[in-house]
Design a protein around this motif. Structure first.
Motif, PDB file in Angstrom:
ATOM      1  N   ALA A  26       0.667  -1.275   0.199  1.00 32.91           N
ATOM      2  CA  ALA A  26      -0.041   0.048  -0.026  1.00 32.91           C
ATOM      3  C   ALA A  26       0.882   1.238  -0.026  1.00 32.91           C
ATOM      4  O   ALA A  26       0.720   2.165   0.784  1.00 32.91           O
ATOM      5  CB  ALA A  26      -0.912   0.098   1.301  1.00 32.91           C
ATOM      6  N   GLN A  27       1.850   1.193  -0.820  1.00 36.63           N
ATOM      7  CA  GLN A  27       2.622   2.430  -1.005  1.00 36.63           C
ATOM      8  C   GLN A  27       2.036   3.509  -1.418  1.00 36.63           C
ATOM      9  O   GLN A  27       0.844   3.509  -2.255  1.00 36.63           O
ATOM     10  CB  GLN A  27       3.838   2.260  -1.945  1.00 36.63           C
ATOM     11  N   VAL A  28       2.295   4.827  -0.882  1.00 35.84           N
ATOM     12  CA  VAL A  28       1.359   6.090  -1.100  1.00 35.84           C
ATOM     13  C   VAL A  28       1.727   6.833  -2.249  1.00 35.84           C
ATOM     14  O   VAL A  28       2.815   7.242  -2.649  1.00 35.84           O
ATOM     15  CB  VAL A  28       1.659   6.858   0.159  1.00 35.84           C
ATOM     16  N   GLN A  29       0.754   6.836  -3.297  1.00 34.42           N
ATOM     17  CA  GLN A  29       0.795   7.799  -4.500  1.00 34.42           C
ATOM     18  C   GLN A  29      -0.058   9.074  -4.237  1.00 34.42           C
ATOM     19  O   GLN A  29      -1.510   8.640  -4.068  1.00 34.42           O
ATOM     20  CB  GLN A  29       0.638   7.138  -5.581  1.00 34.42           C
ATOM     21  N   THR A  30       0.189  10.002  -4.108  1.00 34.06           N
ATOM     22  CA  THR A  30      -0.886  11.015  -3.788  1.00 34.06           C
ATOM     23  C   THR A  30      -1.219  11.964  -4.970  1.00 34.06           C
ATOM     24  O   THR A  30      -0.403  12.322  -5.826  1.00 34.06           O
ATOM     25  CB  THR A  30      -0.167  12.357  -2.954  1.00 34.06           C
ATOM     26  N   ALA A  31      -2.562  12.024  -5.368  1.00 35.51           N
ATOM     27  CA  ALA A  31      -3.023  12.733  -6.172  1.00 35.51           C
ATOM     28  C   ALA A  31      -2.938  14.297  -6.128  1.00 35.51           C
ATOM     29  O   ALA A  31      -3.217  14.556  -5.057  1.00 35.51           O
ATOM     30  CB  ALA A  31      -4.618  12.535  -6.334  1.00 35.51           C
ATOM     31  N   LYS A  32      -2.359  14.659  -7.016  1.00 37.30           N
ATOM     32  CA  LYS A  32      -2.076  16.366  -7.022  1.00 37.30           C
ATOM     33  C   LYS A  32      -2.891  17.058  -8.150  1.00 37.30           C
ATOM     34  O   LYS A  32      -2.637  16.704  -9.312  1.00 37.30           O
ATOM     35  CB  LYS A  32      -0.625  16.771  -7.085  1.00 37.30           C
ATOM     36  N   PHE A  33      -3.980  17.712  -7.794  1.00 35.41           N
ATOM     37  CA  PHE A  33      -4.762  18.440  -8.967  1.00 35.41           C
ATOM     38  C   PHE A  33      -4.105  19.946  -9.263  1.00 35.41           C
ATOM     39  O   PHE A  33      -4.633  20.767  -9.161  1.00 35.41           O
ATOM     40  CB  PHE A  33      -6.257  18.404  -8.480  1.00 35.41           C
ATOM     41  N   THR A  34      -3.040  19.573  -9.720  1.00 35.23           N
ATOM     42  CA  THR A  34      -2.166  20.968  -9.977  1.00 35.23           C
ATOM     43  C   THR A  34      -1.806  20.955 -11.573  1.00 35.23           C
ATOM     44  O   THR A  34      -1.334  19.909 -11.940  1.00 35.23           O
ATOM     45  CB  THR A  34      -0.849  20.826  -9.106  1.00 35.23           C
ATOM     46  N   SER A  35      -1.645  22.142 -12.334  1.00 36.66           N
ATOM     47  CA  SER A  35      -1.418  22.173 -13.707  1.00 36.66           C
ATOM     48  C   SER A  35       0.230  22.389 -13.643  1.00 36.66           C
ATOM     49  O   SER A  35       0.570  23.426 -13.130  1.00 36.66           O
ATOM     50  CB  SER A  35      -2.088  23.247 -14.321  1.00 36.66           C
ATOM     51  N   MET A  36       0.913  21.446 -14.124  1.00 38.79           N
ATOM     52  CA  MET A  36       2.440  21.570 -14.390  1.00 38.79           C
ATOM     53  C   MET A  36       2.671  22.408 -15.801  1.00 38.79           C
ATOM     54  O   MET A  36       3.859  22.863 -15.865  1.00 38.79           O
ATOM     55  CB  MET A  36       3.111  20.565 -14.214  1.00 38.79           C
ATOM     56  N   THR A  37       1.751  22.113 -16.804  1.00 41.80           N
ATOM     57  CA  THR A  37       1.951  22.692 -18.191  1.00 41.80           C
ATOM     58  C   THR A  37       0.677  22.628 -18.562  1.00 41.80           C
ATOM     59  O   THR A  37      -0.626  22.096 -18.071  1.00 41.80           O
ATOM     60  CB  THR A  37       3.001  21.962 -19.050  1.00 41.80           C
ATOM     61  N   ALA A  38       0.214  23.527 -19.655  1.00 43.95           N
ATOM     62  CA  ALA A  38      -1.250  23.588 -20.184  1.00 43.95           C
ATOM     63  C   ALA A  38      -1.844  22.343 -20.639  1.00 43.95           C
ATOM     64  O   ALA A  38      -2.878  22.155 -20.582  1.00 43.95           O
ATOM     65  CB  ALA A  38      -1.078  24.524 -21.387  1.00 43.95           C
ATOM     66  N   ASN A  39      -1.147  21.176 -20.848  1.00 45.03           N
ATOM     67  CA  ASN A  39      -1.343  20.054 -21.325  1.00 45.03           C
ATOM     68  C   ASN A  39      -1.467  18.924 -20.135  1.00 45.03           C
ATOM     69  O   ASN A  39      -1.971  17.942 -20.417  1.00 45.03           O
ATOM     70  CB  ASN A  39      -0.220  19.378 -22.364  1.00 45.03           C
ATOM     71  N   SER A  75      -8.781  15.399 -13.303  1.00 45.76           N
ATOM     72  CA  SER A  75      -9.912  15.687 -12.333  1.00 45.76           C
ATOM     73  C   SER A  75      -9.732  14.384 -11.496  1.00 45.76           C
ATOM     74  O   SER A  75      -9.211  13.476 -11.795  1.00 45.76           O
ATOM     75  CB  SER A  75     -11.227  15.886 -13.157  1.00 45.76           C
ATOM     76  N   SER A  76     -10.840  14.506 -10.528  1.00 46.87           N
ATOM     77  CA  SER A  76     -10.751  13.492  -9.492  1.00 46.87           C
ATOM     78  C   SER A  76     -11.142  12.235 -10.090  1.00 46.87           C
ATOM     79  O   SER A  76     -11.083  11.105  -9.590  1.00 46.87           O
ATOM     80  CB  SER A  76     -11.653  13.945  -8.340  1.00 46.87           C
ATOM     81  N   THR A  77     -12.035  12.354 -11.144  1.00 44.72           N
ATOM     82  CA  THR A  77     -12.675  11.199 -11.794  1.00 44.72           C
ATOM     83  C   THR A  77     -11.773  10.703 -12.971  1.00 44.72           C
ATOM     84  O   THR A  77     -11.744   9.493 -13.343  1.00 44.72           O
ATOM     85  CB  THR A  77     -14.089  11.399 -12.414  1.00 44.72           C
ATOM     86  N   LYS A  78     -10.857  11.355 -13.417  1.00 40.43           N
ATOM     87  CA  LYS A  78     -10.108  10.869 -14.342  1.00 40.43           C
ATOM     88  C   LYS A  78      -8.547  10.731 -14.280  1.00 40.43           C
ATOM     89  O   LYS A  78      -8.048   9.789 -14.834  1.00 40.43           O
ATOM     90  CB  LYS A  78     -10.037  12.199 -15.732  1.00 40.43           C
ATOM     91  N   LEU A  79      -8.092  11.402 -13.368  1.00 40.12           N
ATOM     92  CA  LEU A  79      -6.641  10.993 -12.877  1.00 40.12           C
ATOM     93  C   LEU A  79      -6.424   9.551 -12.385  1.00 40.12           C
ATOM     94  O   LEU A  79      -5.370   9.156 -12.752  1.00 40.12           O
ATOM     95  CB  LEU A  79      -6.320  11.841 -11.699  1.00 40.12           C
ATOM     96  N   PRO A  80      -7.227   9.070 -11.637  1.00 47.53           N
ATOM     97  CA  PRO A  80      -6.934   7.729 -11.509  1.00 47.53           C
ATOM     98  C   PRO A  80      -6.715   6.683 -12.351  1.00 47.53           C
ATOM     99  O   PRO A  80      -6.204   5.488 -12.155  1.00 47.53           O
ATOM    100  CB  PRO A  80      -8.239   7.337 -10.410  1.00 47.53           C
ATOM    101  N   ASN A  81      -7.120   7.180 -13.765  1.00 47.10           N
ATOM    102  CA  ASN A  81      -6.799   6.064 -14.720  1.00 47.10           C
ATOM    103  C   ASN A  81      -5.226   5.913 -15.134  1.00 47.10           C
ATOM    104  O   ASN A  81      -4.734   5.002 -15.411  1.00 47.10           O
ATOM    105  CB  ASN A  81      -7.451   6.766 -16.283  1.00 47.10           C
ATOM    106  N   VAL A  82      -4.480   6.920 -14.550  1.00 51.34           N
ATOM    107  CA  VAL A  82      -2.873   6.748 -14.774  1.00 51.34           C
ATOM    108  C   VAL A  82      -2.319   5.622 -13.869  1.00 51.34           C
ATOM    109  O   VAL A  82      -1.378   5.280 -14.123  1.00 51.34           O
ATOM    110  CB  VAL A  82      -2.234   8.193 -14.081  1.00 51.34           C
TER     111      VAL A  82
END
Length: 654
Positions: A26-39, A75-82
């Motif tokens: 259960a290693q921790v990966q933290t979701a960050k809703f931050t824009s690092m680039t426009a894409n 978004s919170s619904t799309k980011l988990p696809n990663v």
């Protein structure tokens, strides 16, 4: 008793050793809703155990780039696809070791896994690295880039970017996994010249991104002036696109090292932290004109994140000798006196601190059209009771105005399983025939002046394209009737993409770029029990193209057959493009009824064979192949092509 006690102690020690070396679950990966680039609007952050943002210790950085199926808005619904595939999945499953020991030193990784909105460019990848260095305790000497499928392609293109050499100079190693990128001699030379370590993975039977992509990249890198280390590849002897599950598994090792331990062997001692960010050059979109028009307006620009652009400079990289800039020191000059051929112009921008960046633009100048294309004629149906369904694929704008043809609007942006309404026959009567296209990445517009040939110009103008294998399913067919089908694949430009059409055991390949004559014809097809004919559409390079098709009800052929694309040619011919100003490759067009092993010898002026290419020629008619000339020195060469007792030679100048 003594032996029993010893075994108990030994078992306890082994259990303790296993518990110490196993990764923490259960290693921790933290979701960050931050824009690092426009894409990219969001990412996952994995930090090593004991990470202290205020401390002095720095850590190796891995940038992981996902595949096209994981694109999203962060978004919170799309980011988990990663988290579906690759390294983020390994971490989320608790299978990523907390540390790695290489050459006696222990290392812990920072892993940043961004979600991209659209296919990432090398500038997007660099922006992610800049953000990570600015916000995390990164060891700037150990920055690694890896990705799968689309992300593998972005990895190739970032590491091999020749327009901004700061990218390759700051990267310690790259690991592309089944990377979707057309192999480039320019990128290969950049990787080799700057000794960028590469370990590439692929499946031998990958139907989505062909294994030749990885093989060609590795071959071109290792054929360049001795890279150190030599590029490394692992080709798994299996089918399917998924090479990533095994590649990213920490338990998979070669020469005693897994992917992560292999990375840690390498660092960039000359890497520096970003101070003055290099500018970004944009030479504008590629251009195509047709003589007598011989002037084109370039639309370059430059941006600098922490300064300003102080200088613009345009130069010609390759192409005919005739051209003239109105002013080579401005962003958007005109170029005049152009002649037939392909030009490549380069824009170099310099910022106020002296850093530079470059970008290239292609200008294709076509010969004058001696007979204007006509959209009023079509191939009439065969005699007898045969009827035709004629379909033009387009995107809702510029339909083909001809009552015999059906205009089928196709959506873009990765749309799947698009089904048409029932088509009409060419004579205007109603049919039960429909079609379903399983996927499309986008729609290309070849332009209002794009000529016709195998199909009217209005049909060849628009083309649906895709970066993956897909299918065209035609339904509503009569099970007791045989059918013929013609398929059109044409795209403006010289991108070298080949589209492969397969129906059952029948297969034909067409070189799609600027293709006006080479249509694919299948005859004598029998629908399946559901009244369907399924056409598989795959690629030999980056894209497949489909402009439209004609279905003929009532075939004249009693058995299924593939017709040669230029059948009926009375003579054999051999042509090459370009003949002069050759750079890294040429296109050889062989038109002959000969079938068998085709051998192409490249001979220098002394008659010495410098390289040889052999391949089977399966069909009578035209075959087009690319011959690499990247490693040939400047000079005059002959390309001698032999099939059975037929031989012909053309001359090129590099």
């Amino acid at each position: 008793m003594k032996n029993r006690g010893f075994r108990s102690i030994l078992a306890a020690l082994l259990l303790l050793a296993v518990s110490v070396t196993q990764p923490t679950l259960a290693q921790v990966q933290t979701a960050k809703f931050t824009s690092m680039t426009a894409n990219s609007k969001g990412y996952y952050e994995y930090l090593p155990q004991g990470y202290n943002p205020g401390g002095s210790e720095t850590y190796p950085l891995i940038i992981f780039i996902h595949g096209m199926g994981e694109l999203g808005d962060g978004s919170s619904t799309k980011l988990p696809n990663v988290l579906r595939n690759g390294l983020p999945k390994v971490i989320s499953q608790g299978k990523f070791p907390t540390s790695f020991t290489v050459n006696g030193a222990s290392h812990k990784f920072i892993v940043i896994s961004p979600q991209f909105v659209a296919w990432p460019k090398f500038t997007d990848v660099d922006a992610i690295i800049n953000y990570a260095i600015a916000n995390y305790k990164v060891d700037i000497k150990r920055v690694y880039v890896t990705g799968l499928s689309m992300g593998g392609g972005a990895t190739w293109e970032y590491g091999g970017c020749s327009s901004n050499l700061t990218y390759v100079k700051r990267t310690a190693a790259i690991v592309p996994v089944c990377g979707a990128s057309s192999p480039s001699a320019y990128r290969a030379r950049t990787i080799a010249t700057y000794n960028l370590p590469v370990w590439a993975f692929h499946n031998q039977g990958d139907p989505t991104v062909l294994v030749s992509t990885t093989n060609d990249y590795i071959s071109m890198i290792n054929q360049a002036p001795a890279p150190n280390p030599a590029a490394k590849k692992t080709i798994f002897p299996v089918s399917g696109h998924d090479a990533w599950t095994k590649a990213y598994d920490p338990n998979y090792r070669e020469d005693g090292k897994n992917m992560y331990e292999w990375m840690l062997q390498y660092k960039r001692d000359g890497a520096v932290a970003p101070g003055n960010t290099a500018p970004v050059a944009n030479a504008g979109g590629d251009k195509t004109i047709t003589l007598p028009v011989n002037t084109v307006a370039l639309s370059g620009s430059g941006t600098d994140a922490n300064g300003s652009i102080s200088k613009y400079a345009w130069t010609k990289v390759s192409g005919p000798t005739s051209f003239s800039f109105s002013n080579a020191a401005i962003a958007a000059p005109n170029v005049t006196n152009l002649t037939e051929g392909v030009y490549v112009f380069r824009l170099t921008v310099t910022d106020n601190n002296g850093a530079t960046a470059s970008d290239d633009v292609s200008v294709v100048v076509k010969a004058a059209v001696t007979t204007p294309p006509t959209d009023t004629t079509t191939t009439p149906p065969p005699t007898g009771s045969a009827k035709q369904v004629m379909v033009n694929i387009y995107g809702g704008a510029n339909p083909y105005s001809n009552t015999q043809w059906n205009n089928w609007t196709i959506a873009t942006g990765g749309a799947t399983n698009q089904t048409s309404a029932a088509f009409k026959y060419a004579d205007g009567t109603t049919s039960a025939v429909k079609a379903t296209l399983s996927q499309t990445t986008g729609l290309g517009d070849n332009g209002a002046t794009y000529p016709g040939g195998m199909a009217p110009a209005g049909v060849l103008r628009h083309t649906t394209f895709s970066t993956m294998g897909r299918s065209l399913t035609i339904t509503g067919l009569k099970t007791g009737v045989k059918y013929d089908i013609e398929l059109y694949s044409s795209r403006s430009g010289t991108n070298g993409n080949r589209t492969v059409f397969t129906i059952g055991t029948l297969k034909d390949t067409v070189l799609s770029n600027s293709n006006y004559t080479n249509k694919v014809i299948f005859k004598g097809l029998t629908p399946n029990a559901q009244g369907q004919i399924v056409v598989s559409i795959t690629r030999l390079n980056t894209y497949t193209y489909l402009n439209g098709f004609v279905l003929t009800e009532g075939s004249s052929s009693s058995t299924p057959v593939v017709m040669a694309k230029m059948a009926g040619s009375a003579t054999s011919s051999l042509a090459v493009y370009p003949e002069t100003n050759v750079t890294d490759r040429v296109q050889l067009t062989v038109n002959t009824p000969q079938i068998g092993l085709m051998k192409v010898d490249v001979l220098d002026e002394a008659g010495t064979v410098k390289q040889t290419l052999s391949m089977p020629k399966m069909l009578a008619g035209t075959t087009q192949v690319y011959i690499s000339t990247a490693t040939l020195p400047s000079g005059t060469y002959q390309l001698k092509t032999t099939i059975n007792n037929w031989s012909s030679t053309v001359t090129i100048k590099k």
